[in-house]
Design a protein around this motif. Structure first.
Motif, PDB file in Angstrom:
ATOM      1  N   THR A 148       0.813  -1.219   0.000  1.00 23.76           N
ATOM      2  CA  THR A 148       0.000   0.000   0.000  1.00 23.76           C
ATOM      3  C   THR A 148       0.849   1.273   0.000  1.00 23.76           C
ATOM      4  N   GLY A 149       2.003   1.232   0.656  1.00 22.39           N
ATOM      5  CA  GLY A 149       2.852   2.419   0.702  1.00 22.39           C
ATOM      6  C   GLY A 149       3.328   2.827  -0.672  1.00 22.39           C
ATOM      7  N   GLU A 150       3.876   1.860  -1.421  1.00 24.48           N
ATOM      8  CA  GLU A 150       4.344   2.155  -2.781  1.00 24.48           C
ATOM      9  C   GLU A 150       3.180   2.555  -3.681  1.00 24.48           C
ATOM     10  N   ALA A 151       2.012   1.910  -3.484  1.00 24.06           N
ATOM     11  CA  ALA A 151       0.843   2.240  -4.294  1.00 24.06           C
ATOM     12  C   ALA A 151       0.410   3.686  -4.058  1.00 24.06           C
ATOM     13  N   GLU A 152       0.432   4.129  -2.807  1.00 22.25           N
ATOM     14  CA  GLU A 152       0.011   5.495  -2.498  1.00 22.25           C
ATOM     15  C   GLU A 152       0.970   6.517  -3.091  1.00 22.25           C
ATOM     16  N   ILE A 153       2.282   6.226  -3.041  1.00 24.08           N
ATOM     17  CA  ILE A 153       3.270   7.138  -3.636  1.00 24.08           C
ATOM     18  C   ILE A 153       3.023   7.295  -5.131  1.00 24.08           C
ATOM     19  N   LEU A 154       2.792   6.181  -5.813  1.00 24.59           N
ATOM     20  CA  LEU A 154       2.584   6.223  -7.255  1.00 24.59           C
ATOM     21  C   LEU A 154       1.260   6.906  -7.601  1.00 24.59           C
ATOM     22  N   LYS A 155       0.254   6.710  -6.757  1.00 26.86           N
ATOM     23  CA  LYS A 155      -1.040   7.367  -6.981  1.00 26.86           C
ATOM     24  C   LYS A 155      -0.881   8.884  -6.941  1.00 26.86           C
ATOM     25  N   ARG A 156      -0.147   9.395  -5.922  1.00 28.36           N
ATOM     26  CA  ARG A 156       0.091  10.833  -5.818  1.00 28.36           C
ATOM     27  C   ARG A 156       0.910  11.346  -7.003  1.00 28.36           C
ATOM     28  N   ASP A 157       1.840  10.540  -7.451  1.00 32.93           N
ATOM     29  CA  ASP A 157       2.662  10.919  -8.605  1.00 32.93           C
ATOM     30  C   ASP A 157       1.788  11.141  -9.835  1.00 32.93           C
ATOM     31  N   ILE A 158       0.866  10.210 -10.080  1.00 29.85           N
ATOM     32  CA  ILE A 158       0.003  10.321 -11.270  1.00 29.85           C
ATOM     33  C   ILE A 158      -0.917  11.530 -11.155  1.00 29.85           C
ATOM     34  N   ILE A 159      -1.515  11.731  -9.962  1.00 23.47           N
ATOM     35  CA  ILE A 159      -2.463  12.835  -9.790  1.00 23.47           C
ATOM     36  C   ILE A 159      -1.757  14.187  -9.900  1.00 23.47           C
ATOM     37  N   ASN A 160      -0.568  14.304  -9.323  1.00 25.89           N
ATOM     38  CA  ASN A 160       0.124  15.596  -9.286  1.00 25.89           C
ATOM     39  C   ASN A 160       0.857  15.915 -10.585  1.00 25.89           C
ATOM     40  N   ASN A 161       1.499  14.885 -11.174  1.00 27.94           N
ATOM     41  CA  ASN A 161       2.335  15.137 -12.350  1.00 27.94           C
ATOM     42  C   ASN A 161       1.609  14.957 -13.676  1.00 27.94           C
ATOM     43  N   HIS A 162       0.462  14.256 -13.632  1.00 28.58           N
ATOM     44  CA  HIS A 162      -0.286  14.027 -14.878  1.00 28.58           C
ATOM     45  C   HIS A 162      -1.779  14.290 -14.627  1.00 28.58           C
ATOM     46  N   PRO A 163      -2.134  15.488 -14.210  1.00 25.89           N
ATOM     47  CA  PRO A 163      -3.524  15.763 -13.794  1.00 25.89           C
ATOM     48  C   PRO A 163      -4.539  15.699 -14.940  1.00 25.89           C
ATOM     49  N   ASP A 164      -4.075  15.884 -16.175  1.00 28.69           N
ATOM     50  CA  ASP A 164      -5.021  15.908 -17.301  1.00 28.69           C
ATOM     51  C   ASP A 164      -5.302  14.521 -17.883  1.00 28.69           C
ATOM     52  N   SER A 165      -4.636  13.511 -17.402  1.00 29.58           N
ATOM     53  CA  SER A 165      -4.833  12.163 -17.951  1.00 29.58           C
ATOM     54  C   SER A 165      -6.098  11.533 -17.374  1.00 29.58           C
ATOM     55  N   ARG A 166      -6.625  10.597 -18.103  1.00 27.86           N
ATOM     56  CA  ARG A 166      -7.821   9.887 -17.620  1.00 27.86           C
ATOM     57  C   ARG A 166      -7.502   9.034 -16.411  1.00 27.86           C
ATOM     58  N   TYR A 167      -6.249   8.615 -16.281  1.00 27.00           N
ATOM     59  CA  TYR A 167      -5.852   7.818 -15.118  1.00 27.00           C
ATOM     60  C   TYR A 167      -5.912   8.660 -13.847  1.00 27.00           C
ATOM     61  N   ALA A 168      -5.499   9.918 -13.944  1.00 24.85           N
ATOM     62  CA  ALA A 168      -5.584  10.801 -12.780  1.00 24.85           C
ATOM     63  C   ALA A 168      -7.040  11.028 -12.388  1.00 24.85           C
ATOM     64  N   GLU A 169      -7.918  11.120 -13.394  1.00 26.89           N
ATOM     65  CA  GLU A 169      -9.345  11.297 -13.099  1.00 26.89           C
ATOM     66  C   GLU A 169      -9.918  10.077 -12.402  1.00 26.89           C
ATOM     67  N   VAL A 170      -9.515   8.896 -12.848  1.00 28.15           N
ATOM     68  CA  VAL A 170     -10.000   7.668 -12.220  1.00 28.15           C
ATOM     69  C   VAL A 170      -9.510   7.581 -10.783  1.00 28.15           C
ATOM     70  N   LEU A 171      -8.230   7.918 -10.539  1.00 23.72           N
ATOM     71  CA  LEU A 171      -7.672   7.824  -9.198  1.00 23.72           C
ATOM     72  C   LEU A 171      -8.223   8.913  -8.277  1.00 23.72           C
ATOM     73  N   SER A 172      -8.561  10.068  -8.832  1.00 21.56           N
ATOM     74  CA  SER A 172      -9.084  11.171  -8.020  1.00 21.56           C
ATOM     75  C   SER A 172     -10.527  10.940  -7.612  1.00 21.56           C
ATOM     76  N   HIS A 173     -11.304  10.253  -8.470  1.00 24.81           N
ATOM     77  CA  HIS A 173     -12.723  10.006  -8.173  1.00 24.81           C
ATOM     78  C   HIS A 173     -13.007   8.509  -8.304  1.00 24.81           C
ATOM     79  N   PRO A 174     -12.487   7.705  -7.395  1.00 27.65           N
ATOM     80  CA  PRO A 174     -12.627   6.237  -7.531  1.00 27.65           C
ATOM     81  C   PRO A 174     -14.061   5.754  -7.435  1.00 27.65           C
ATOM     82  N   ASN A 175     -14.898   6.390  -6.608  1.00 26.44           N
ATOM     83  CA  ASN A 175     -16.283   5.931  -6.470  1.00 26.44           C
ATOM     84  C   ASN A 175     -17.065   6.139  -7.749  1.00 26.44           C
ATOM     85  N   GLN A 176     -16.860   7.295  -8.357  1.00 26.67           N
ATOM     86  CA  GLN A 176     -17.540   7.574  -9.614  1.00 26.67           C
ATOM     87  C   GLN A 176     -17.052   6.639 -10.715  1.00 26.67           C
ATOM     88  N   ALA A 177     -15.759   6.381 -10.712  1.00 28.01           N
ATOM     89  CA  ALA A 177     -15.201   5.487 -11.728  1.00 28.01           C
ATOM     90  C   ALA A 177     -15.686   4.065 -11.543  1.00 28.01           C
TER      91      ALA A 177
END
Length: 855
Positions: free
Chosen positions: A615-644
């Motif tokens: 979980t630790g490594e997963a959380e680091i990578l999740k923040r990386d995607i959201i912060n460094n690639h905010p316009d990607s669909r992956y960041a949208e999925v990770l930012s709103h997991p319930n909706q996805a």
């Protein structure tokens, strides 16, 4: 006088016999003469021929010990023969003898047979036809015995053989019914009882009534007088117990087979041991005794023909006890020992393939699965199952090969000149050593052959050369050296080996005398086709092949990175090997990949961490995607997991479904545009191949055959190792050739016809309004079941079509189907075309050509 008396006496006796041995007279002498001639002449030879044929069938037959054995050790082929042909000449000869006995010695007087051996003749006739796979004529012969000879001592034998024949004709229920009546009404014993009950057992096996078959097999085993049959019946009984899950009863039965030992064929003896081994209880059983039994079977010299099955079972033992390496060794020994048993080979290869798969050795597993398929029946259920497993490995093997090769190239590219030279010097030195070994092997073979030829030539004129007396041996030993061709040939070979090819001249030992090449070793190597001075033995040959152009290097890196990405996804999605997927994706991200692969690789790596519980490594990578690639669909999925999780309307799969719906609605231009956009948006994702194939389909529907062919070819080349690429290649190879015909058929030859209304550059509203009005009119048409549809022909042309005409004249008079007084009747011009020609027009978009030809 005495001579005349003898002649007269013999003539009288002959005349007496001829008169009294007529087949038309019911006399004591006639009956016994024809009975004796039938039994000791015709039937004797016929039965010998029958046994020869049966022996030949037994020699050709191989039991399949992986399945339940048939009660009767015989296999019938499915080959169809012409009338008069026979599968076995021995059975034809037996039938001829039986027919001859009937024709020449039958005494049918006043409707009754007076020759007591005629029932045996008909029995021989039926058996010969049975073994020759002519079951209906065989049934006639057996029925004739039952009808004509009810008091025959062979009547019960004939009844059993009749039911055997009924079984071969798939009349199992009838055979069971008749055999039950026979066992109830007749007091059978001995071999007759064994034959009847074994036949009954086979009939129950055919209808899948296993428990009843076991009971009759036990009776047959106790009744038969033949040890071979008893062993077979007991072995089958043990197999049936195994099917029912009664392993203890099966083992007891197999022990009875083992106790018969040399009274039965070795096949049953070894088979019983193997079946017992399959039933071994690895939890509560005595493993020491079991392993000693297997070792005893393995070491017994008499078991050499069966080592394949024994090794396989030893491998099963080691695999079950956790000794995988020993198990693999014995499976390989089984493969090397038993090559004719295809089922055994298939099982060995499949087990080795599964072990390699479990160890993530996917390329090795694929090779084992390929070997498994070669030993299975084509298109059988097991074949299809293994084929699916093998097909799942195609991609991973392909991308593993790319990554391995490109990694090796990049390793060499990054070496310095000194390191490259050292690397390939070591490599070429190894090649030279291998060449030396090969040279010595070839020279040894040459010397051995020359010595053999010399010995053959020397002993040509020697009588009993293998048993020469001592004087001859001493004479050869004392012969002058060069007179002995064997020793002279050996010496010559040794000279060439040391000195090479030298001319007969003075100072021949000097290095500069008539000797070309760097050494005798090289000369000898060249004699055997091994040139150590060739380019392949020089380090520079390989160094010069290392790419230096930056564009080529970039292309290799790009191909390798894509292979790593694909491997990461495949290991995660197909094989659930999250650890290996994580390794591949981390290696990719450390290799500075192109931008299109970065975010998908990070997201898949995030999922690997999550599935592995990290979980630790997963959380680091999740923040990386959201912060460094905010316009990607992956960041949208990770930012709103319930909706996805509820519904990701922007997921590639949903977008593909929407696009495919537009294709079904014939909005081909929109499909092409959307596919192009999504191919760019989802670059690096597997679904891109699906969009490419969907785009090719839309292009074909809109622009015709040539454009479709080109688009399919592009998909097949670009995605050769993906299902979409393989589907495109299949369409290109198998479907397109059938659609290539561009000519038109005569409309009069058509079977169905269409009425076509053409709209050029018309609005969708106008076309829909006309189609609605047309449907209203078609509902008024009586006697004909007509329907309409809309088909897109090109970006600017649409057809409204009326279907349902089976007559060309009716289709051409389409307007006449409406009442003249109807104000809403259809007045728009139309064209009548056969369904076959309409299909050609839509495929090749050659409407103008059609109009020019029909005019």
């Amino acid at each position: 006088m005495k001579t005349s008396f003898k002649v007269i006496f013999i003539a009288c006796i002959s005349a007496f016999l001829l008169v009294n041995c007529s087949r038309k007279k019911d006399k004591f002498i006639s009956r016994n003469f024809h009975a004796m001639a039938t039994e000791y002449n015709v039937l004797y030879n016929g039965n010998i021929a029958l046994e020869e044929g049966r022996d030949r069938l037994n020699e050709e037959y191989e039991d399949d010990y992986w399945n339940v054995l048939p009660v009767e050790r015989i296999a019938f082929s499915e080959d169809i023969l012409l009338p008069g042909q026979s599968k076995n000449e021995s059975f034809s000869r037996a039938e001829e003898k039986a027919v001859k006995a009937i024709q020449k010695h039958s005494m049918n007087i006043k409707g009754k047979e007076k020759n007591p051996k005629m029932d045996e003749a008909y029995l021989l006739l039926g058996k010969a036809r049975y073994f020759d796979q002519r079951f209906v004529p065989a049934l006639e012969a057996f029925n004739y015995i039952l009808y004509k000879y009810p008091l025959s001592d062979k009547i019960n034998v004939a009844r059993v053989w009749r039911e055997k024949t009924n079984m071969r004709l798939d009349n199992d229920e009838l055979a069971i019914k008749n055999l039950k009546r026979l066992l109830k009404l007749e007091h059978l014993k001995g071999q007759e009882l064994a034959d009847a009950t074994s036949t009954m057992a086979q009939a129950y096996l055919n209808i899948k009534v296993t428990d009843t078959a076991i009971a009759y097999l036990e009776i047959a085993a106790q009744s038969t007088t033949k040890h071979e049959e008893r062993g077979r019946y007991l072995f089958i009984k043990g197999q049936l117990y195994n099917i029912l899950g009664y392993k203890d009863s099966a083992n007891v039965t197999f022990d009875r087979v083992i106790d018969m030992h040399r009274k039965i064929p070795r096949d049953y003896y070894i088979g019983a041991y193997v079946e017992k081994a399959k039933n071994f209880d690895y939890v509560n059983g005595d493993k020491l005794v079991f392993s000693e039994t297997l070792a005893m079977l393995e070491e017994d010299r008499e078991n050499r023909p069966y080592l394949g099955r024994i090794y396989h079972q030893v491998g099963e033992y080691y695999l079950a006890t956790g000794s995988d390496s020993l198990g693999i060794a014995y499976y390989n020994k089984s493969l090397r020992t038993q090559r004719s048993d295809r089922e055994l080979n298939a099982r060995n290869y499949k087990i080795l393939g599964d072990l390699s798969f479990d160890n993530a050795e996917y390329k090795t597993a694929g090779a084992y699965f390929d070997s498994t398929l070669t030993n299975l029946t084509l298109n059988s259920k097991r074949y299809r199952t293994v084929k699916r497993e093998r097909d799942n490995l195609v991609d991973v093997i392909y991308y593993e090969d790319i990554s391995n090769v490109n990694d090796s190239i990049m390793y060499l590219v990054n070496l310095s000149e000194t390191e490259r030279l050292a690397h390939f010097e070591e490599y070429t030195t190894h090649l030279k050593e291998q060449a030396e070994i090969e040279r010595e092997r070839l020279e040894a073979e040459t010397r051995a052959q020359e010595m053999l030829n010399s010995n053959s030539g020397f002993n040509v004129n020697t009588k009993n050369s293998a048993f020469q007396d001592r004087d001859a041996v001493a004479q050869i030993a004392n012969t002058f050296y060069f007179y002995n061709t064997t020793t002279a040939a050996y010496g010559k070979n040794e000279f060439v080996k040391v000195w090479g090819n030298r001319k007969n001249e003075d100072n021949w030992r000097w290095s500069n005398m008539n000797f070309s090449g760097p050494s005798a070793l090289v000369v000898a190597s060249e004699r055997n086709g091994l040139d150590l001075t060739a380019d392949v033995y020089q380090p520079e040959y390989y160094i010069n092949q290392i790419p230096s152009d930056q564009k080529v290097i970039d292309s290799i890196v790009k191909e390798r990175n894509f292979a790593y990405y694909q491997l990461g996804v495949i290991y995660k999605e197909k094989f659930s090997d999250y650890e290996l997927s994580k390794t591949k994706l981390k290696t990719l991200l450390e290799s500075n990949p192109e931008n299109r692969l970065v975010v998908p690789a990070k997201y898949n790596l995030y999922k690997d961490y999550e599935l592995l519980g990290q979980t630790g490594e997963a959380e680091i990578l999740k923040r990386d995607i959201i912060n460094n690639h905010p316009d990607s669909r992956y960041a949208e999925v990770l930012s709103h997991p319930n909706q996805a999780a509820a519904q990701d309307l922007n997921s590639p799969e949903k977008i593909y479904e929407k696009t495919h719906t537009l294709l079904e609605a014939q909005k081909y231009s929109e499909v092409i545009v959307l596919c192009e956009d999504n191919i760019h948006n989802f670059e690096g994702d597997d679904i891109v191949a699906k969009f490419h194939l969907l785009k090719a389909t839309a292009i074909g529907r809109l622009y015709g055959y040539e454009a479709y062919s080109k688009a399919l070819n592009d998909v097949a080349l670009t995605y050769a190792n993906l299902p979409e690429g393989q589907r495109a290649e299949e369409l290109r190879r198998n479907v397109l050739p059938k659609l290539k015909f561009t000519g038109f058929l005569n409309n009069e030859d058509g079977r169905r016809f269409n009425v076509i209304f053409q709209f050029d550059n018309a609005s969708t509203e106008d076309i829909d309004a006309f189609a609605e009005r047309l449907d209203q009119q078609l509902e008024k048409v009586r006697y004909y079941d007509l329907t309409s549809s809309k088909d897109v022909y090109s970006p600017t042309t649409t057809f409204v079509i009326v279907h349902g005409f089976s007559n060309l004249v009716v289709a051409e008079g389409f307007r006449d189907l409406f009442k003249k007084s109807d104000k809403n009747k259809i007045t728009r011009p139309y064209v009548v075309i056969s369904s076959e020609n309409y299909q050609i027009i839509q495929i090749h978009k050659n409407l103008d050509t059609y109009f020019s030809e029909i005019k």
